[in-house]
Design a protein around this motif. Sequence first.
Motif, PDB file in Angstrom:
ATOM      1  N   MET A   1     -27.040  16.483  36.678  1.00 28.02           N
ATOM      2  CA  MET A   1     -28.348  16.129  37.248  1.00 28.02           C
ATOM      3  C   MET A   1     -28.247  16.010  38.759  1.00 28.02           C
ATOM      4  SD  MET A   1     -29.986  13.343  34.646  1.00 28.02           S
ATOM      5  CE  MET A   1     -30.278  13.726  32.933  1.00 28.02           C
ATOM      6  N   LYS A   2     -29.293  16.409  39.425  1.00 26.84           N
ATOM      7  CA  LYS A   2     -29.258  16.425  40.880  1.00 26.84           C
ATOM      8  C   LYS A   2     -29.759  15.120  41.485  1.00 26.84           C
ATOM      9  CE  LYS A   2     -33.798  18.672  41.322  1.00 26.84           C
ATOM     10  NZ  LYS A   2     -34.516  19.859  41.820  1.00 26.84           N
ATOM     11  N   SER A   3     -29.340  14.897  42.729  1.00 24.49           N
ATOM     12  CA  SER A   3     -29.768  13.741  43.509  1.00 24.49           C
ATOM     13  C   SER A   3     -30.754  14.224  44.559  1.00 24.49           C
ATOM     14  CB  SER A   3     -28.562  13.076  44.168  1.00 24.49           C
ATOM     15  OG  SER A   3     -28.970  12.018  44.994  1.00 24.49           O
ATOM     16  N   VAL A   4     -31.894  13.548  44.661  1.00 24.59           N
ATOM     17  CA  VAL A   4     -32.957  13.968  45.580  1.00 24.59           C
ATOM     18  C   VAL A   4     -33.111  12.945  46.699  1.00 24.59           C
ATOM     19  CG1 VAL A   4     -35.411  14.497  45.809  1.00 24.59           C
ATOM     20  CG2 VAL A   4     -34.165  15.200  43.750  1.00 24.59           C
ATOM     21  N   ALA A   5     -33.058  13.411  47.933  1.00 24.72           N
ATOM     22  CA  ALA A   5     -33.278  12.539  49.092  1.00 24.72           C
ATOM     23  C   ALA A   5     -34.733  12.637  49.524  1.00 24.72           C
ATOM     24  CB  ALA A   5     -32.359  12.941  50.235  1.00 24.72           C
ATOM     25  N   LEU A   6     -35.378  11.488  49.697  1.00 27.91           N
ATOM     26  CA  LEU A   6     -36.800  11.455  50.060  1.00 27.91           C
ATOM     27  C   LEU A   6     -37.164  10.053  50.527  1.00 27.91           C
ATOM     28  CD1 LEU A   6     -38.917  11.303  46.755  1.00 27.91           C
ATOM     29  CD2 LEU A   6     -36.575  10.499  47.009  1.00 27.91           C
ATOM     30  N   VAL A   7     -38.409   9.871  50.917  1.00 26.21           N
ATOM     31  CA  VAL A   7     -38.924   8.522  51.199  1.00 26.21           C
ATOM     32  C   VAL A   7     -39.390   7.950  49.865  1.00 26.21           C
ATOM     33  CG1 VAL A   7     -40.684   7.171  52.375  1.00 26.21           C
ATOM     34  CG2 VAL A   7     -39.602   9.119  53.546  1.00 26.21           C
ATOM     35  N   ILE A   8     -38.647   6.991  49.348  1.00 23.82           N
ATOM     36  CA  ILE A   8     -38.960   6.455  48.015  1.00 23.82           C
ATOM     37  C   ILE A   8     -40.247   5.635  48.051  1.00 23.82           C
ATOM     38  CG2 ILE A   8     -38.215   4.891  46.187  1.00 23.82           C
ATOM     39  CD1 ILE A   8     -35.401   5.688  46.618  1.00 23.82           C
ATOM     40  N   SER A   9     -41.098   5.912  47.087  1.00 22.69           N
ATOM     41  CA  SER A   9     -42.318   5.126  46.877  1.00 22.69           C
ATOM     42  C   SER A   9     -42.557   5.073  45.372  1.00 22.69           C
ATOM     43  CB  SER A   9     -43.519   5.783  47.564  1.00 22.69           C
ATOM     44  OG  SER A   9     -43.800   7.042  46.969  1.00 22.69           O
ATOM     45  N   ASP A  10     -43.431   4.201  44.944  1.00 26.45           N
ATOM     46  CA  ASP A  10     -43.728   4.100  43.513  1.00 26.45           C
ATOM     47  C   ASP A  10     -44.288   5.419  42.978  1.00 26.45           C
ATOM     48  OD1 ASP A  10     -42.886   1.492  43.493  1.00 26.45           O
ATOM     49  OD2 ASP A  10     -44.883   0.654  43.822  1.00 26.45           O
ATOM     50  N   ALA A  11     -45.105   6.076  43.782  1.00 32.72           N
ATOM     51  CA  ALA A  11     -45.693   7.350  43.363  1.00 32.72           C
ATOM     52  C   ALA A  11     -44.613   8.416  43.225  1.00 32.72           C
ATOM     53  CB  ALA A  11     -46.758   7.796  44.361  1.00 32.72           C
ATOM     54  N   ALA A  12     -43.659   8.425  44.175  1.00 34.89           N
ATOM     55  CA  ALA A  12     -42.582   9.419  44.133  1.00 34.89           C
ATOM     56  C   ALA A  12     -41.684   9.190  42.916  1.00 34.89           C
ATOM     57  CB  ALA A  12     -41.771   9.355  45.412  1.00 34.89           C
ATOM     58  N   ILE A  13     -41.438   7.931  42.606  1.00 33.19           N
ATOM     59  CA  ILE A  13     -40.600   7.614  41.441  1.00 33.19           C
ATOM     60  C   ILE A  13     -41.262   8.115  40.165  1.00 33.19           C
ATOM     61  CG2 ILE A  13     -39.642   5.742  40.050  1.00 33.19           C
ATOM     62  CD1 ILE A  13     -39.437   4.114  42.668  1.00 33.19           C
ATOM     63  N   THR A  14     -42.538   7.840  40.023  1.00 34.83           N
ATOM     64  CA  THR A  14     -43.266   8.273  38.823  1.00 34.83           C
ATOM     65  C   THR A  14     -43.260   9.797  38.706  1.00 34.83           C
ATOM     66  OG1 THR A  14     -44.712   6.325  38.983  1.00 34.83           O
ATOM     67  CG2 THR A  14     -45.487   8.162  37.624  1.00 34.83           C
ATOM     68  N   ARG A  15     -43.413  10.466  39.840  1.00 32.27           N
ATOM     69  CA  ARG A  15     -43.453  11.928  39.832  1.00 32.27           C
ATOM     70  C   ARG A  15     -42.110  12.516  39.410  1.00 32.27           C
ATOM     71  NH1 ARG A  15     -45.021  12.235  44.511  1.00 32.27           N
ATOM     72  NH2 ARG A  15     -43.170  12.880  45.670  1.00 32.27           N
ATOM     73  N   HIS A  16     -41.012  11.993  39.950  1.00 27.76           N
ATOM     74  CA  HIS A  16     -39.694  12.543  39.643  1.00 27.76           C
ATOM     75  C   HIS A  16     -39.160  12.072  38.289  1.00 27.76           C
ATOM     76  CE1 HIS A  16     -39.701  13.511  43.968  1.00 27.76           C
ATOM     77  NE2 HIS A  16     -38.846  14.472  43.624  1.00 27.76           N
ATOM     78  N   ALA A  17     -39.720  10.981  37.762  1.00 27.80           N
ATOM     79  CA  ALA A  17     -39.288  10.514  36.440  1.00 27.80           C
ATOM     80  C   ALA A  17     -39.610  11.542  35.373  1.00 27.80           C
ATOM     81  CB  ALA A  17     -39.946   9.176  36.109  1.00 27.80           C
ATOM     82  N   ALA A  18     -40.603  12.372  35.635  1.00 31.15           N
ATOM     83  CA  ALA A  18     -41.002  13.401  34.662  1.00 31.15           C
ATOM     84  C   ALA A  18     -40.096  14.628  34.707  1.00 31.15           C
ATOM     85  CB  ALA A  18     -42.446  13.813  34.919  1.00 31.15           C
ATOM     86  N   ASP A  19     -39.245  14.706  35.732  1.00 30.80           N
ATOM     87  CA  ASP A  19     -38.349  15.856  35.888  1.00 30.80           C
ATOM     88  C   ASP A  19     -36.956  15.467  35.407  1.00 30.80           C
ATOM     89  OD1 ASP A  19     -36.863  18.032  36.631  1.00 30.80           O
ATOM     90  OD2 ASP A  19     -37.482  18.017  38.742  1.00 30.80           O
ATOM     91  N   VAL A  20     -36.562  15.927  34.226  1.00 33.21           N
ATOM     92  CA  VAL A  20     -35.281  15.531  33.629  1.00 33.21           C
ATOM     93  C   VAL A  20     -34.091  16.067  34.419  1.00 33.21           C
ATOM     94  CG1 VAL A  20     -36.224  15.298  31.313  1.00 33.21           C
ATOM     95  CG2 VAL A  20     -35.354  17.520  32.067  1.00 33.21           C
ATOM     96  N   ALA A  21     -34.325  16.980  35.329  1.00 34.42           N
ATOM     97  CA  ALA A  21     -33.227  17.520  36.138  1.00 34.42           C
ATOM     98  C   ALA A  21     -32.818  16.558  37.253  1.00 34.42           C
ATOM     99  CB  ALA A  21     -33.624  18.864  36.738  1.00 34.42           C
ATOM    100  N   VAL A  22     -33.672  15.602  37.571  1.00 34.40           N
ATOM    101  CA  VAL A  22     -33.398  14.646  38.651  1.00 34.40           C
ATOM    102  C   VAL A  22     -32.724  13.409  38.079  1.00 34.40           C
ATOM    103  CG1 VAL A  22     -34.396  13.197  40.454  1.00 34.40           C
ATOM    104  CG2 VAL A  22     -35.336  15.479  40.016  1.00 34.40           C
ATOM    105  N   GLY A  23     -31.530  13.110  38.567  1.00 30.79           N
ATOM    106  CA  GLY A  23     -30.796  11.946  38.068  1.00 30.79           C
ATOM    107  C   GLY A  23     -30.984  10.715  38.917  1.00 30.79           C
ATOM    108  N   GLU A  24     -31.128  10.902  40.221  1.00 30.06           N
ATOM    109  CA  GLU A  24     -31.307   9.742  41.098  1.00 30.06           C
ATOM    110  C   GLU A  24     -32.095  10.118  42.336  1.00 30.06           C
ATOM    111  OE1 GLU A  24     -27.388   8.350  42.143  1.00 30.06           O
ATOM    112  OE2 GLU A  24     -27.287   9.692  43.886  1.00 30.06           O
TER     113      GLU A  24
END
Length: 406
Positions: A1-24
């Motif tokens: 699973m890949k690690s994604v660098a971004l500005v973390i927000s609640d909306a971003a977390i919810t969006r990436h939670a749906a992508d099983v390829a993203v681990g952290e």
Amino acid sequence: MKSVALVISDAAITRHAADVAVGELRDHRSELVLRFHKSRDKGTWYYVRYQQRQKQRHRLGHWPLLKTKDVQAMVPDLLKKLGTGAEVQSSQFVTVGQLLQWYKKRVEQETLKSQSRRNGVINVIDKHLQRRLGAVCIAMVTKAVIDEKLMLPLQSDGLMPGTIRNYFGVLKRAFATAYELDLISIDPLAGMKFVDYIQRRIMARESKLLTSDRKQVLDAVLGYEPAALVLQLLMLMFALRIGEARQLARSMVRFDRGLLAIPASITKTGHDNNLPLTTWATAVLSAVIGSTECDNLITVKRQPLTKDQAQKLFRTTAAGKYRSHDLRKLARSTWAEMGMDYWVSERLLNHRQKGQDQAYIKADAYEVKLAALQQYHDLLFAGFDVGTMQALINSRLRCSASKNAA
């Protein structure tokens, strides 16, 4: 699973939670990292730093229990701990039971709280929280654990939502206090709210008494045995709480000043409650004081009425037709029908003043309260005159004293 660098927000977390390829997710602005759990609807927050070229992860808590803003607010304290060499997740307690035992002892020494409040907290800890959560490790406390071991069992026991909220509040306060005193480094309940578990709106309990029941209630009270008669009559006359009424003493009755001066030490709000003596109140209290040599106005076998005795006495006489607080509500409803000013009603009830009122309004308004209370007593005792009422109280109390002496 890949690690994604971004500005973390609640909306971003919810969006990436749906992508099983993203681990952290790694935050651009700080060293915060959120690692998703296998279920994808939960995750663990970490603070990551490098020390001597070694990567160190410090676990902060769980998402979605801790939102982004909650974790960001924890970072300054975390950096202080790291700067002093303190362990980020250190704790003087292993289990919830150990923390509750410490908090119970602390509450016992909090003399600024009323004894009844302290007893209430201790009772909640002993009878509910310890039994259900005592063996749970603090490190394992999650929203699901609280739901499974506390909230659902309390609902199954048939407890009202307001009661469950009170128990939950005691638990949250225990953890928050331990955290504020640095006895635990992370408060696992910090992001939890009562509405996370129970969405039902908590309504004030409806009174079993209507204002039209006033005469019927008074007639019943005047027929009770002395302790119950005096207890309920004074509650009805002054809209007192049962805990305040049972502790009334002759030293609080100031005929010279026309006051029933109830000290802060026995009131729920911790504020003095100075109630004017109407002609009716003067007559009733004179009869009560004249019938006993004890300082306490309400006694059983010449001993002050205890909390348990007062509750039992009330339940026995009221026989389920109304609760102790219903007398207070009956008085307040009558005042509303009379058109009594809201501020005057609040002062007679000894409610805490809200907002700026507490800072700006310091008036006692004795004359205004006296006029309002006199009007209420005239209505309450309609059909009697003052002398007849005093004679009736005297007769009931002396008759009982004669029976006890025989």
